[in-house]
Scaffold this active site. Structure first.
Site, PDB file in Angstrom:
ATOM      1  N   GLY A  12       0.788  -1.231   0.000  1.00 62.02           N
ATOM      2  CA  GLY A  12       0.000   0.000   0.000  1.00 62.02           C
ATOM      3  C   GLY A  12       0.814   1.271   0.000  1.00 62.02           C
ATOM      4  N   THR A  14       1.700   3.216  -2.495  1.00 62.45           N
ATOM      5  CA  THR A  14       1.120   4.278  -3.331  1.00 62.45           C
ATOM      6  C   THR A  14      -0.115   4.876  -2.690  1.00 62.45           C
ATOM      7  OG1 THR A  14       1.980   3.207  -5.322  1.00 62.45           O
ATOM      8  CG2 THR A  14       0.239   4.828  -5.627  1.00 62.45           C
ATOM      9  N   LYS A  32       8.201   8.852  -8.260  1.00 55.21           N
ATOM     10  CA  LYS A  32       8.331   7.394  -8.338  1.00 55.21           C
ATOM     11  C   LYS A  32       9.518   7.112  -9.260  1.00 55.21           C
ATOM     12  CE  LYS A  32       6.647   3.067  -7.876  1.00 55.21           C
ATOM     13  NZ  LYS A  32       6.333   2.365  -6.618  1.00 55.21           N
ATOM     14  N   SER A  36       8.127  -0.625 -12.567  1.00 59.40           N
ATOM     15  CA  SER A  36       7.873  -1.631 -13.591  1.00 59.40           C
ATOM     16  C   SER A  36       6.360  -1.853 -13.664  1.00 59.40           C
ATOM     17  CB  SER A  36       8.614  -2.931 -13.270  1.00 59.40           C
ATOM     18  OG  SER A  36       8.301  -3.398 -11.982  1.00 59.40           O
ATOM     19  N   GLU A 124       8.507   7.724  -3.570  1.00 63.87           N
ATOM     20  CA  GLU A 124       8.030   6.375  -3.294  1.00 63.87           C
ATOM     21  C   GLU A 124       8.978   5.341  -3.883  1.00 63.87           C
ATOM     22  OE1 GLU A 124       4.566   3.333  -4.692  1.00 63.87           O
ATOM     23  OE2 GLU A 124       3.979   5.438  -4.510  1.00 63.87           O
ATOM     24  N   GLY A 125       9.372   4.380  -3.055  1.00 62.80           N
ATOM     25  CA  GLY A 125      10.223   3.297  -3.518  1.00 62.80           C
ATOM     26  C   GLY A 125       9.449   2.280  -4.334  1.00 62.80           C
ATOM     27  N   ALA A 126      10.120   1.182  -4.635  1.00 63.76           N
ATOM     28  CA  ALA A 126       9.501   0.067  -5.358  1.00 63.76           C
ATOM     29  C   ALA A 126       9.767  -1.201  -4.567  1.00 63.76           C
ATOM     30  CB  ALA A 126      10.076  -0.045  -6.771  1.00 63.76           C
ATOM     31  N   PRO A 213      -8.026   1.337   7.601  1.00 66.29           N
ATOM     32  CA  PRO A 213      -8.769   0.068   7.589  1.00 66.29           C
ATOM     33  C   PRO A 213      -8.808  -0.499   6.177  1.00 66.29           C
ATOM     34  CG  PRO A 213     -10.284   1.922   7.624  1.00 66.29           C
ATOM     35  CD  PRO A 213      -8.898   2.502   7.784  1.00 66.29           C
ATOM     36  N   LEU A 215      -9.901  -1.084   2.758  1.00 71.36           N
ATOM     37  CA  LEU A 215     -10.770  -0.324   1.856  1.00 71.36           C
ATOM     38  C   LEU A 215     -11.084  -1.178   0.630  1.00 71.36           C
ATOM     39  CD1 LEU A 215      -8.915   3.136   1.934  1.00 71.36           C
ATOM     40  CD2 LEU A 215     -10.847   2.396   3.352  1.00 71.36           C
TER      41      LEU A 215
END
Length: 230
Positions: A12, A14, A32, A36, A124-126, A213, A215
């Site tokens: 989660g 992203t 980002k 891939s 954000e990593g991968a 929570p 979603l």
């Protein structure tokens, strides 16, 4: 500036990144660097995660920004410089198209993001923390070299306590600052959910920025209501 890592792929990152950007005041932008599983478009390869970050950011593609006494227009490649089509490990996807993921290029990307006039910025990593770049290099080496503060996303499912502790241990071993962590409940049938959340709050260092929570639809604006900014 914060680096977003996670306990595993599909934990989660992203969703949490987009939710934090949604809550951020002023000029915000998410990056980002490596992705891939990109799709072909008339403009080239595009990644859904990168596009979600852009959708949640206040700065949009085509906006003008001041950078090193110059005015630049934000382009997709500024946000996602390494984009690969196969939904596989990025370093393997890069090998298939004869591209080398260069740590110095990634460090330059971080420097570029730092120098932009932004009020809130995240990268954000991968995958998980130790993402291979090829050869002996890992994405975590870049984060350490850049001395980025880290926000960890814990995908709450069976085994998450071990994954969270291992990731935290690796971060602390590198001397990195854990700015906070988020529990993202990805398993709708997680047994003893509240007990696991309570245990995470006991064993994790850094501030708990929120518990999302499960979603049915991972909508950033909804997830944002459960989070606070670091």
């Amino acid at each position: 500036m914060y680096f977003i890592t996670g306990t595993d792929t599909d934990c989660g990152k992203t969703l949490v990144s987009s939710a934090l950007l949604h809550n951020a005041p002023g000029r915000s932008l998410g990056f980002k660097p490596i992705a891939s599983g990109c799709e072909k478009s008339q403009q080239g390869l595009r990644n859904a995660d990168a596009l979600n970050l852009l959708a949640a950011s206040s700065v949009k593609l085509g906006d003008t920004l001041q950078y090193n006494d110059k005015t630049i227009m934000l382009e997709y490649q500024h946000v996602n410089p390494y984009a690969f089509e196969p939904a596989i490990a990025p370093h393997i996807a890069a090998q298939q198209v004869d591209i080398v993921i260069e740590p110095m290029t990634l460090l330059s990307h971080v420097a570029f993001a730092r120098d932009l006039p932004l009020d809130f910025c995240l990268i954000e990593g991968a995958g998980g923390w130790h993402l291979p770049l090829g050869g002996p290099y890992l994405l975590s080496h870049v984060v350490k070299e850049a001395k980025l503060s880290v926000i960890m996303v814990v995908g709450v499912k069976l085994g998450c306590l071990n994954h969270a502790l291992l990731t935290q241990e690796a971060l602390l071993k590198e001397g990195l600052n854990i700015a906070g962590w988020v529990a993202n409940c990805i398993d709708p049938d997680m047994p003893y959910l509240e007990d696991n959340i309570a245990t995470l709050k006991e064993i994790m260092q850094g501030e708990c920025l929120g518990v999302i929570p499960h979603l049915k639809e991972p909508i950033a604006s909804v997830a944002a209501s459960y989070l606070t900014l670091p």
